[in-house]
Motif scaffolding. Sequence first.
Motif, PDB file in Angstrom:
ATOM      1  N   UNK A   1       1.206  -1.359   0.073  1.00 20.77           N
ATOM      2  CA  UNK A   1       0.028  -0.010  -0.182  1.00 20.77           C
ATOM      3  C   UNK A   1       0.975   0.604   0.053  1.00 20.77           C
ATOM      4  N   UNK A   2       2.042   1.427   0.729  1.00 18.56           N
ATOM      5  CA  UNK A   2       2.893   2.571   0.384  1.00 18.56           C
ATOM      6  C   UNK A   2       3.305   2.167  -0.429  1.00 18.56           C
ATOM      7  N   UNK A   3       4.193   1.685  -1.136  1.00 16.71           N
ATOM      8  CA  UNK A   3       4.621   1.601  -2.443  1.00 16.71           C
ATOM      9  C   UNK A   3       3.320   2.467  -3.652  1.00 16.71           C
ATOM     10  N   UNK A   4       1.966   2.295  -3.070  1.00 14.70           N
ATOM     11  CA  UNK A   4       1.094   2.767  -4.061  1.00 14.70           C
ATOM     12  C   UNK A   4       0.626   4.764  -3.995  1.00 14.70           C
ATOM     13  N   UNK A   5       0.868   4.821  -2.821  1.00 17.27           N
ATOM     14  CA  UNK A   5       0.597   6.015  -1.830  1.00 17.27           C
ATOM     15  C   UNK A   5       1.691   6.825  -3.050  1.00 17.27           C
ATOM     16  N   UNK A   6       3.153   5.894  -2.815  1.00 18.50           N
ATOM     17  CA  UNK A   6       4.298   6.753  -3.496  1.00 18.50           C
ATOM     18  C   UNK A   6       4.170   6.903  -4.852  1.00 18.50           C
ATOM     19  N   UNK A   7       3.281   6.014  -5.289  1.00 16.72           N
ATOM     20  CA  UNK A   7       2.742   6.121  -6.865  1.00 16.72           C
ATOM     21  C   UNK A   7       2.549   7.042  -7.131  1.00 16.72           C
ATOM     22  N   UNK A   8       1.479   7.476  -6.754  1.00 13.18           N
ATOM     23  CA  UNK A   8       0.843   8.137  -7.160  1.00 13.18           C
ATOM     24  C   UNK A   8       0.738   9.656  -5.864  1.00 13.18           C
ATOM     25  N   UNK A   9       1.911   9.615  -5.495  1.00  8.67           N
ATOM     26  CA  UNK A   9       2.105  10.740  -5.783  1.00  8.67           C
ATOM     27  C   UNK A   9       2.343  11.400  -3.973  1.00  8.67           C
ATOM     28  N   UNK A  10       1.963  10.881  -3.003  1.00 14.88           N
ATOM     29  CA  UNK A  10       1.860  11.123  -1.328  1.00 14.88           C
ATOM     30  C   UNK A  10       3.753  11.364  -1.219  1.00 14.88           C
ATOM     31  N   UNK A  11       3.478  12.482  -0.669  1.00 13.06           N
ATOM     32  CA  UNK A  11       4.579  13.541  -0.415  1.00 13.06           C
ATOM     33  C   UNK A  11       4.923  12.799   1.256  1.00 13.06           C
ATOM     34  N   UNK A  12       4.750  12.309   1.732  1.00 14.96           N
ATOM     35  CA  UNK A  12       4.708  10.697   2.934  1.00 14.96           C
ATOM     36  C   UNK A  12       3.786   9.886   3.575  1.00 14.96           C
ATOM     37  N   UNK A  13       4.573   8.911   4.653  1.00 14.30           N
ATOM     38  CA  UNK A  13       3.346   8.029   5.028  1.00 14.30           C
ATOM     39  C   UNK A  13       2.949   8.626   6.489  1.00 14.30           C
ATOM     40  N   UNK A  14       1.838   7.803   6.780  1.00 14.14           N
ATOM     41  CA  UNK A  14       1.535   8.221   7.912  1.00 14.14           C
ATOM     42  C   UNK A  14       0.522   6.790   8.473  1.00 14.14           C
TER      43      UNK A  14
END
Length: 75
Positions: A1-14
């Motif tokens: 999921x974190x990788x998908x968020x990163x690929x979607x343009x997220x600047x960071x993960x919480x």
Amino acid sequence: VAQRLEQAGADFIVICTNTMHKVAPQIQEQIMIPILHIAQATAQALLTDGIQKVGLLGTKYTMTQDFYKQKLIDS
């Protein structure tokens, strides 16, 4: 999921749960964006406010493992 968020343009993960921070290092190894660790944010707020004693409420797992407490100590 974190990788998908990163690929979607997220600047960071919480991660919005204490216990799941146990695996934060393994997640961080798989992504380039930072994980904002709840214990680091907590430590910063405590330092800013001059608070030296805190109580932590958590699951049995969180309370018996050092992954959260150690992050507070290290911060």
